[in-house]
Design a protein around this motif. Sequence first.
Motif, mmCIF file in Angstrom:
data_model
loop_
_atom_site.group_PDB
_atom_site.id
_atom_site.type_symbol
_atom_site.label_atom_id
_atom_site.label_comp_id
_atom_site.label_asym_id
_atom_site.label_seq_id
_atom_site.Cartn_x
_atom_site.Cartn_y
_atom_site.Cartn_z
ATOM 1 N N VAL A 302 -2.702 48.428 19.103
ATOM 2 C CA VAL A 302 -2.604 49.492 17.760
ATOM 3 C C VAL A 302 -2.845 50.484 17.845
ATOM 4 O O VAL A 302 -3.650 51.103 18.903
ATOM 5 N N ARG A 303 -3.207 51.265 16.663
ATOM 6 C CA ARG A 303 -3.208 53.014 17.288
ATOM 7 C C ARG A 303 -4.392 53.477 17.574
ATOM 8 O O ARG A 303 -5.675 52.521 16.424
ATOM 9 N N ALA A 304 -4.603 54.324 18.215
ATOM 10 C CA ALA A 304 -6.038 54.452 18.653
ATOM 11 C C ALA A 304 -6.728 55.492 17.201
ATOM 12 O O ALA A 304 -8.232 55.362 17.429
ATOM 13 N N ASN A 305 -5.783 56.494 16.819
ATOM 14 C CA ASN A 305 -6.274 57.425 15.793
ATOM 15 C C ASN A 305 -6.056 57.393 14.854
ATOM 16 O O ASN A 305 -6.149 58.242 13.634
ATOM 17 N N LYS A 306 -6.292 56.007 13.942
ATOM 18 C CA LYS A 306 -5.956 56.152 12.211
ATOM 19 C C LYS A 306 -6.512 54.374 12.298
ATOM 20 O O LYS A 306 -6.495 53.443 13.028
ATOM 21 N N LYS A 307 -6.828 54.543 11.271
ATOM 22 C CA LYS A 307 -7.804 53.279 10.990
ATOM 23 C C LYS A 307 -7.092 52.052 10.622
ATOM 24 O O LYS A 307 -6.148 52.346 10.213
ATOM 25 N N ILE A 308 -7.548 51.334 11.029
ATOM 26 C CA ILE A 308 -6.629 50.027 10.883
ATOM 27 C C ILE A 308 -7.024 49.304 8.981
ATOM 28 O O ILE A 308 -7.805 49.038 8.804
ATOM 29 N N SER A 309 -5.175 49.076 8.505
ATOM 30 C CA SER A 309 -5.846 48.455 7.540
ATOM 31 C C SER A 309 -6.431 47.182 7.450
ATOM 32 O O SER A 309 -6.087 46.454 7.831
ATOM 33 N N PRO A 310 -6.798 46.348 5.856
ATOM 34 C CA PRO A 310 -7.475 45.637 5.905
ATOM 35 C C PRO A 310 -6.500 44.044 6.657
ATOM 36 O O PRO A 310 -6.986 43.291 6.875
ATOM 37 N N ALA A 311 -4.941 44.894 6.091
ATOM 38 C CA ALA A 311 -4.208 43.830 5.806
ATOM 39 C C ALA A 311 -3.558 42.928 7.256
ATOM 40 O O ALA A 311 -3.997 42.288 7.656
ATOM 41 N N CYS A 312 -3.554 44.177 8.799
ATOM 42 C CA CYS A 312 -3.825 43.739 9.457
ATOM 43 C C CYS A 312 -5.045 43.440 10.348
ATOM 44 O O CYS A 312 -5.129 43.096 11.296
ATOM 45 N N MET A 313 -6.306 43.698 9.903
ATOM 46 C CA MET A 313 -7.352 43.688 10.078
ATOM 47 C C MET A 313 -7.435 41.808 9.983
ATOM 48 O O MET A 313 -8.285 41.167 11.255
ATOM 49 N N ARG A 314 -7.001 41.464 9.535
ATOM 50 C CA ARG A 314 -6.786 40.068 8.382
ATOM 51 C C ARG A 314 -6.332 39.388 9.778
ATOM 52 O O ARG A 314 -6.616 38.034 10.469
ATOM 53 N N PHE A 315 -5.195 39.999 9.993
ATOM 54 C CA PHE A 315 -4.144 39.302 10.520
ATOM 55 C C PHE A 315 -5.265 39.148 12.101
ATOM 56 O O PHE A 315 -4.802 38.417 13.550
ATOM 57 N N ILE A 316 -5.335 40.340 12.965
ATOM 58 C CA ILE A 316 -6.212 40.268 14.700
ATOM 59 C C ILE A 316 -6.728 39.260 14.779
ATOM 60 O O ILE A 316 -6.711 39.221 14.700
ATOM 61 N N ALA A 317 -7.937 38.616 13.083
ATOM 62 C CA ALA A 317 -8.483 38.445 13.494
ATOM 63 C C ALA A 317 -7.753 36.336 13.705
ATOM 64 O O ALA A 317 -8.862 35.498 14.080
ATOM 65 N N CYS A 318 -6.813 36.182 12.625
ATOM 66 C CA CYS A 318 -6.579 35.127 13.534
ATOM 67 C C CYS A 318 -5.428 34.691 14.091
ATOM 68 O O CYS A 318 -5.591 33.993 15.276
ATOM 69 N N LEU A 319 -5.463 36.583 15.128
ATOM 70 C CA LEU A 319 -4.467 36.303 16.319
ATOM 71 C C LEU A 319 -5.369 36.158 17.578
ATOM 72 O O LEU A 319 -5.043 35.237 18.502
ATOM 73 N N ARG A 320 -7.034 36.084 17.200
ATOM 74 C CA ARG A 320 -7.900 36.054 18.342
ATOM 75 C C ARG A 320 -8.219 34.421 18.245
ATOM 76 O O ARG A 320 -7.923 34.011 19.392
ATOM 77 N N GLU A 321 -8.142 34.123 17.435
ATOM 78 C CA GLU A 321 -8.552 32.769 16.712
ATOM 79 C C GLU A 321 -7.192 32.070 17.334
ATOM 80 O O GLU A 321 -7.500 30.453 18.431
ATOM 81 N N SER A 322 -5.607 31.618 17.258
ATOM 82 C CA SER A 322 -5.228 31.641 17.806
ATOM 83 C C SER A 322 -4.661 31.528 19.138
ATOM 84 O O SER A 322 -4.193 30.896 19.817
ATOM 85 N N ALA A 323 -4.834 32.571 20.135
ATOM 86 C CA ALA A 323 -4.724 32.940 21.577
ATOM 87 C C ALA A 323 -5.941 31.996 21.483
ATOM 88 O O ALA A 323 -5.780 31.661 22.939
ATOM 89 N N ALA A 324 -7.129 31.664 21.073
ATOM 90 C CA ALA A 324 -8.095 31.045 21.929
ATOM 91 C C ALA A 324 -7.645 29.215 22.169
ATOM 92 O O ALA A 324 -7.497 28.619 22.531
ATOM 93 N N LEU A 325 -6.547 29.022 21.021
ATOM 94 C CA LEU A 325 -5.896 28.129 20.357
ATOM 95 C C LEU A 325 -5.130 27.360 21.517
ATOM 96 O O LEU A 325 -4.556 26.580 22.334
ATOM 97 N N VAL A 326 -3.805 28.624 21.682
ATOM 98 C CA VAL A 326 -2.588 28.494 22.691
ATOM 99 C C VAL A 326 -3.340 28.748 23.854
ATOM 100 O O VAL A 326 -2.958 27.460 24.493
ATOM 101 N N HIS A 327 -4.231 29.221 24.459
ATOM 102 C CA HIS A 327 -4.825 29.176 26.038
ATOM 103 C C HIS A 327 -5.784 28.310 26.568
ATOM 104 O O HIS A 327 -5.389 27.111 26.864
#
Length: 333
Positions: A302-327
């Motif tokens: 993600v961009r280091a110099n910009k605030k992450i949008s709420p929608a993207c934050m929710r997506f990131i939470a799902c990514l982390r959860e999915s990564a644990a499942l896939v791995h």
Amino acid sequence: MNENVRQPLPHTHKLTHVSLSRKLKLQQLILIAKVIDSGSLLRAANELSMTQPALTKSVQELEAFFGEALFERTNRGVVPTELGRLLGRRAKSMITELRYLTDEVNALQSGTAGHVIVGTLISASARLLPVAIRKLKEKAPDMLITVREGATAQLFPALATGDLDIVVGRLPERELPLANAFPLQHEVLFEESMCVVVGARHAAGLPAQPGLADLMHLPWIVPLGDSPVRLRAERLFYDADLPMPADRVESLSMLTNLGLLLERPCAALMPRAAARQFVDAGLLAVVEITEAADFGAVGFSVRANKKISPACMRFIACLRESAALVHGVLDGG
């Protein structure tokens, strides 16, 4: 404005932030950004569902205000002048911020709406990303997800300018120039390995656990020459004292690679998580070679110099959860 070479217009006044705020309209900036992206007044007008004369008039009004041409004609369409590029960069930034504002308002009011534009690489597009999107849609069905596939060299610049909210896939090694060329921050989700795959109906007759040399008679599909993962592929053959296959196709297109593997007897290097999806569907077979095939870290940027949008934050939470499942599935958990 016709798509002809424009001569600089005479300067008539000195700009101030007050004059700009009174004259510039958001719609005009959207038009400029769209013309730059499409490279044509006609295509931009069609994409915006407006007539070319109306679009031309808006561009001419801006040129008259600034006293300079914004576009010049080439044999391929129109290209922005230096002033046009400056306006285009600022327009994209403002459009991105407006989209973030919309997401934040929606998130505040309902917590289930928003828009996330995801750039993805081959390492994430087959397994990790679909699982993450499924989880997000279960929690927020009204969330709009736009997925754009490409190579790292294309996706990272788009992420830096705000055209993408996040890039998911294999992370480039820190020592590579691409890893530090833009103000981005990266998070590793898991370490991945590569495997060799063939079409399921072409697996018969291959040794049970061959060495890489036993597969050199086959045509191969390998990553593109300018992709970071190509270095890993070349290292695999180098460590086995083998040249890169002479009969090869270079491709990062998952759909093309799958079609080739189904069409003819050939071998391909594929991230194990991506391969598992097609193995489970009965389309591909993994050929377990004796050599180790490291793929690298899979994660998101993600961009280091910009605030992450709420929608993207929710997506990131799902990514982390999915990564644990896939791995976990890959590890046998």
